[in-house]
Design a protein around this motif. Sequence first.
Motif, short mmCIF file in Angstrom:
data_model
loop_
_atom_site.label_atom_id
_atom_site.label_comp_id
_atom_site.label_asym_id
_atom_site.label_seq_id
_atom_site.Cartn_x
_atom_site.Cartn_y
_atom_site.Cartn_z
N THR A 88 -28.56 20.48 -3.74
CA THR A 88 -27.42 19.61 -3.49
C THR A 88 -27.64 18.33 -4.28
OG1 THR A 88 -28.39 18.45 -1.60
CG2 THR A 88 -27.31 20.58 -1.15
N ASN A 89 -26.73 17.38 -4.11
CA ASN A 89 -26.87 16.11 -4.84
C ASN A 89 -28.06 15.31 -4.36
OD1 ASN A 89 -24.60 16.63 -6.39
ND2 ASN A 89 -23.20 15.63 -4.93
N GLN A 90 -28.48 15.51 -3.09
CA GLN A 90 -29.54 14.68 -2.51
C GLN A 90 -30.84 15.44 -2.26
OE1 GLN A 90 -27.45 13.25 0.99
NE2 GLN A 90 -27.08 11.27 0.00
N TYR A 91 -30.76 16.75 -1.99
CA TYR A 91 -31.96 17.48 -1.60
C TYR A 91 -31.77 18.96 -1.85
CZ TYR A 91 -28.93 17.84 2.49
OH TYR A 91 -27.86 18.05 3.31
N PHE A 92 -32.84 19.68 -1.65
CA PHE A 92 -32.80 21.14 -1.71
C PHE A 92 -32.81 21.67 -0.26
CE2 PHE A 92 -34.73 19.65 -5.57
CZ PHE A 92 -34.15 20.43 -6.56
N ILE A 93 -32.08 22.79 -0.04
CA ILE A 93 -31.99 23.31 1.33
C ILE A 93 -31.98 24.83 1.33
CG2 ILE A 93 -29.46 23.26 1.40
CD1 ILE A 93 -29.78 22.39 4.40
N SER A 94 -32.65 25.41 2.33
CA SER A 94 -32.63 26.85 2.58
C SER A 94 -32.07 27.07 3.99
CB SER A 94 -34.04 27.43 2.47
OG SER A 94 -34.05 28.81 2.79
N ASN A 95 -30.97 27.82 4.07
CA ASN A 95 -30.24 27.92 5.34
C ASN A 95 -30.55 29.22 6.11
OD1 ASN A 95 -28.70 25.49 5.00
ND2 ASN A 95 -27.46 26.58 3.48
#
Length: 500
Positions: free
Chosen positions: A80-87
């Motif tokens: 994302t624009n601010q961080y990486f994420i795994s859902n």
Amino acid sequence: MALTLHINYLGFQSLFHSLSNAQQKAALLIDETDAVILATPAAHTLLGYSGAQLLNLPLHAIIPNLDSRLLGQQFNFISTNQYFISNKNKLVVLTQDGRALSINADIATLTAPNPPFVIIIHHDERRHVEVSLQKNEERLNLAKHAAGLGLYDRDLNNNSLYWDERSHELLGVSADEEITYEKFEACIHPDDLEHRREVLLQALDPQGNGQYQTEFRIYRKNDGSERWIFSAGQISFEGGQPVRLLGLMRDITELKAIEHQSHKRHSETESLLKQQIAMHTASAIAHEINQPLAAISAYSEVALHSLQNNHINSESLYRALEGCVTQAQRAGDTLHELMNFLNQRELIVEPADINHLIKASIEIAKKDGYSGFKPLLQSEKKLPPVLCSPLQVQKVILNLLRNAIDAVQGADVTAAHITIKVKKDETSNMALVTVQDNGPGFDVEAAKRIFKPFFTSKRKGIGMGLVISRSLIEANGGTLWHDPDATGGATIHFTLPFAT
């Protein structure tokens, strides 16, 4: 709820607040050593910790299957624009008391895929409860199936009834047929219907504990066969009024047949034992008084011979009569010594709950094989304890129960209904217990002799039960008697003094 793990310290505030108001969720901050350094209140609630207990706790103590060094291999991250994420990663978290909670986790990092990172864990408490309830229901159904139990639920406000599939089978009714309360009562054996209603009426009393338990016979609708049913339930009350009866039922026909055979064998053994005891007791008495009686006979023959032959010698006649008196006194002393030996046990009395003694006696009677009777206990509330020997009083109650059952069954009455009433006798200021059966009772001549030793109306009795029962009650300060004016079977009363 949500659980947050491993956060870059410099970007923590912005990342933490950007993840859906994280402070309202379960959130943890983990440092590079995999130790907790910050926890939200929701995290404490979810995991069952209080105060600062979570601080410095290692990550593996909370999520055993999560390795912070293998994030990139374990999870797929998107940028994302601010961080990486795994859902939506499936994990298991452990609470302080060792419970395992299955959850879905979102893992966020500032520098993917290495620490520091944030994990949001979504835990649906309602779903967890639903799953637990489903498992409990499965366990209950398994237990019901194994025990052959049928379940019923009666709404007492509108008289509606729910019967499960097993209950339909027990009653011989097809699964799709509605069973109203009237249809259910129509299945019950006429001789058992009134007793079942009385037991239910007692359970419906708001002053009681609401427990319902009884046995009765039914005629199955599909084949007309007679079956024994055991039923137990619990009444629920609202505002002092009964509103619901939830219960279980089970077919006990085979158990009843086994109990009947056991009772028959037990009765035969007990009758033989009593006869042997009576025979040996009589032999002991005969042995002790036989010699004095023989001496009395000899002295009497001497005196009679002298009188018949007109050879009256006053000295010889005096010695003969004196010998008769001496030997008669010896026989009496021997009998007194024997009775003193049999009664040498000291009577120990103590305060006792008469209702408890009655209930215990009923259970003993059932275990002894006397299961084919329906006891109904009607007790005055808040009676003080009685002062007695519990063992002796229990023996009396048990003897009265057995007499009643034998009398009813001997008269070919299908079911023995025994009513036991307990109340305060205002005249004597004592506890009054009444035992009444639904048998033929005593006729006029038998009623005059029932307390005489060795009188019995039973084919295998020895006629000492009521004699011993009366003696025991009198030894405990009470009185036992038969009510000749009572209707509906034999009625025996006895009293006991109160402890206070």
